[in-house]
Design an enzyme around this catalytic site. Structure first.
Site, mmCIF file in Angstrom:
data_model
loop_
_atom_site.group_PDB
_atom_site.id
_atom_site.type_symbol
_atom_site.label_atom_id
_atom_site.label_comp_id
_atom_site.label_asym_id
_atom_site.label_seq_id
_atom_site.Cartn_x
_atom_site.Cartn_y
_atom_site.Cartn_z
ATOM 1 N N ARG A 1 44.322 37.453 99.263
ATOM 2 C CA ARG A 1 43.668 37.359 100.591
ATOM 3 C C ARG A 1 44.447 38.130 101.672
ATOM 4 O O ARG A 1 44.505 37.711 102.834
ATOM 5 C CB ARG A 1 43.523 35.892 101.031
ATOM 6 C CG ARG A 1 42.592 35.066 100.167
ATOM 7 C CD ARG A 1 41.156 35.547 100.315
ATOM 8 N NE ARG A 1 40.221 34.637 99.689
ATOM 9 C CZ ARG A 1 39.883 34.663 98.395
ATOM 10 N NH1 ARG A 1 40.394 35.572 97.580
ATOM 11 N NH2 ARG A 1 39.018 33.798 97.920
ATOM 12 N N SER B 1 35.500 29.825 102.284
ATOM 13 C CA SER B 1 36.712 28.994 102.232
ATOM 14 C C SER B 1 37.377 29.059 103.600
ATOM 15 O O SER B 1 37.667 30.142 104.095
ATOM 16 C CB SER B 1 37.717 29.542 101.217
ATOM 17 O OG SER B 1 37.190 29.508 99.929
ATOM 18 N N GLU C 1 41.838 30.685 107.028
ATOM 19 C CA GLU C 1 41.565 31.996 106.437
ATOM 20 C C GLU C 1 40.822 32.937 107.396
ATOM 21 O O GLU C 1 41.172 34.122 107.497
ATOM 22 C CB GLU C 1 40.814 31.682 105.129
ATOM 23 C CG GLU C 1 39.838 32.641 104.628
ATOM 24 C CD GLU C 1 40.483 33.906 104.152
ATOM 25 O OE1 GLU C 1 39.727 34.853 103.965
ATOM 26 O OE2 GLU C 1 41.719 33.953 104.007
#
Ligand code: EPU
Length: 344
Positions: free
Chosen positions: A164, A233, A329
């Site tokens: 990520r 997410s 995130e």
């Protein structure tokens, strides 16, 4: 160039946050982009790059020029014995592009089907799912470098892709991605080891079926943003030290964990949130989804402060129970359109 003022971005961010930006324009080519950046400079405005809006946290008022990336096009640049090289405009819808690759017998991205957002955002957080990360299939990224003030390309190895993460996150206000160039396989090399994907595949071991099963699994767990506005997410899966994991596993041997090498272990954030009692729980207008605790949902006309109240409460409860701080995130923007850290 057409610039609109006091423009509502609610329908352009998948969390549907109320967010009015002082200036807004659309960009359909590299030339349009250069023009928009020049306009912002002349008018003393910061630039907020808007892609699919699926990974953004926007404040309710933003003083900036929102540049909405709409560069289209899929172009096959080259092929060799094993690969096709394909250049894609950053404004193409990611999932439609994945379907296109499968229809054209180009393989690698099938595990990433149904991820929301546009192609241009895919390298930024190195989107990943079911054992594949997009960085594995990127050859280079075409960008406008706002420091050097020129169009240039960044080869995949210089993008520093990791979980990520990429240089686009390290230096968040520097590059504007205009195209992504992929190297895709002529022969499938199926990755089926994640969770219950192999079982779901049955006897039909093909890239087409893999794509179908990924779509099916995602649809069964993840909320449709049209029904439940969300940003996928909401937290990264935290990576902790082996020693910290050993201590955790004494009390919670069942905690899903993924050894990373280098004495590090990744823990499932969804499990931590679930155990902390947040699965299906709501605070005001915002809560964590019933079928997947890692997804934060805007249940009724929230703005950023509502989202922050809920995710901070989740963080606190997880810290209290597990002494692990979850990191959000999505990318957080401030009132002047700049990307900022979640911790300042
Ligand atoms: N779990 C729970 N309760 C929950 C949710 C999950 O106990 O409410 C447990 C599951 O049982 C499983 C573990 O946590 O043992 C992991 O869950 P899952 O396999 O659903 O995947 P994830 O770690 O929650 C990650 C990605 C997803 C990606 C899936 C599949 C991150 C932050 N998320 O989720 O990516 O689709 O794996 O590869 O890495 C996204 O980034 O937006 C995204 C959806």
């Amino acid at each position: 160039m057409d610039v609109q003022t006091q423009f509502q971005l609610k329908s352009f961010n998948t969390l549907n946050l109320n967010a009015v930006v002082s200036h807004y324009t659309q960009v359909h080519s590299q030339n349009d982009l250069c023009e928009a950046l020049a306009y912002a400079e002349q008018h003393g405005l910061n630039v907020l790059i808007l892609s699919g809006g699926s990974n953004m946290l926007l404040p309710s008022h933003i003083d900036a020029l929102a540049v909405h990336m709409q560069i289209q096009g899929i172009e096959i640049l080259a092929e060799d014995n094993t690969t096709h090289t394909v250049r894609v405009g950053s404004g193409q819808i990611w999932h439609d592009f994945v379907l296109w690759t499968t229809e054209h017998q180009m393989y690698g991205l099938q595990n990433l089907a149904l991820i929301p957002g546009l192609v241009g955002a895919s390298p930024v957080q190195n989107i990943g799912a079911y054992g594949v990360e997009v960085g594995e299939f990127i050859d280079y990224v075409e960008v406008y470098d706002r420091i050097e003030k020129k169009l240039t390309r960044i080869n995949a190895q210089d993008c520093h892709f990791s979980y990520r993460h990429s240089i686009f996150k390290d230096d968040p206000n520097r590059y504007v991605i205009t195209h992504v160039v992929f190297k895709l396989l002529k022969q499938p090399n199926l990755k089926m080891n994640y969770g219950d994907l192999k079982t779901a595949m049955g006897d039909d071991i093909t890239a087409e079926n893999l794509q179908r099963q990924v779509i099916h699994i995602r649809q069964s767990k993840l909320p449709n943003p049209n029904e439940y506005p969300n940003a996928g997410s909401f937290f990264k899966n935290p990576i902790i030290s082996q020693a910290q994991y050993n201590a955790l596993s004494e009390s919670y041997p069942q905690a899903p964990h993924y050894p990373q090498g280098n004495d590090q272990v990744k823990i499932a954030a969804g499990w931590l949130i679930d155990q902390a009692g947040w699965k299906g729980k709501q605070l005001g207008k915002v809560g964590m989804f019933q079928k997947q605790a890692l997804v934060l949902v805007n249940y009724s006309d929230a703005d950023l402060s509502d989202v922050q109240a809920t995710y901070r409460a989740v963080q606190q409860d997880v810290v209290k129970k597990f002494n692990i701080l979850l990191e959000p995130e999505p990318v957080l923007f401030n009132e002047i359109g700049l990307i900022q850290s979640h911790t300042t």
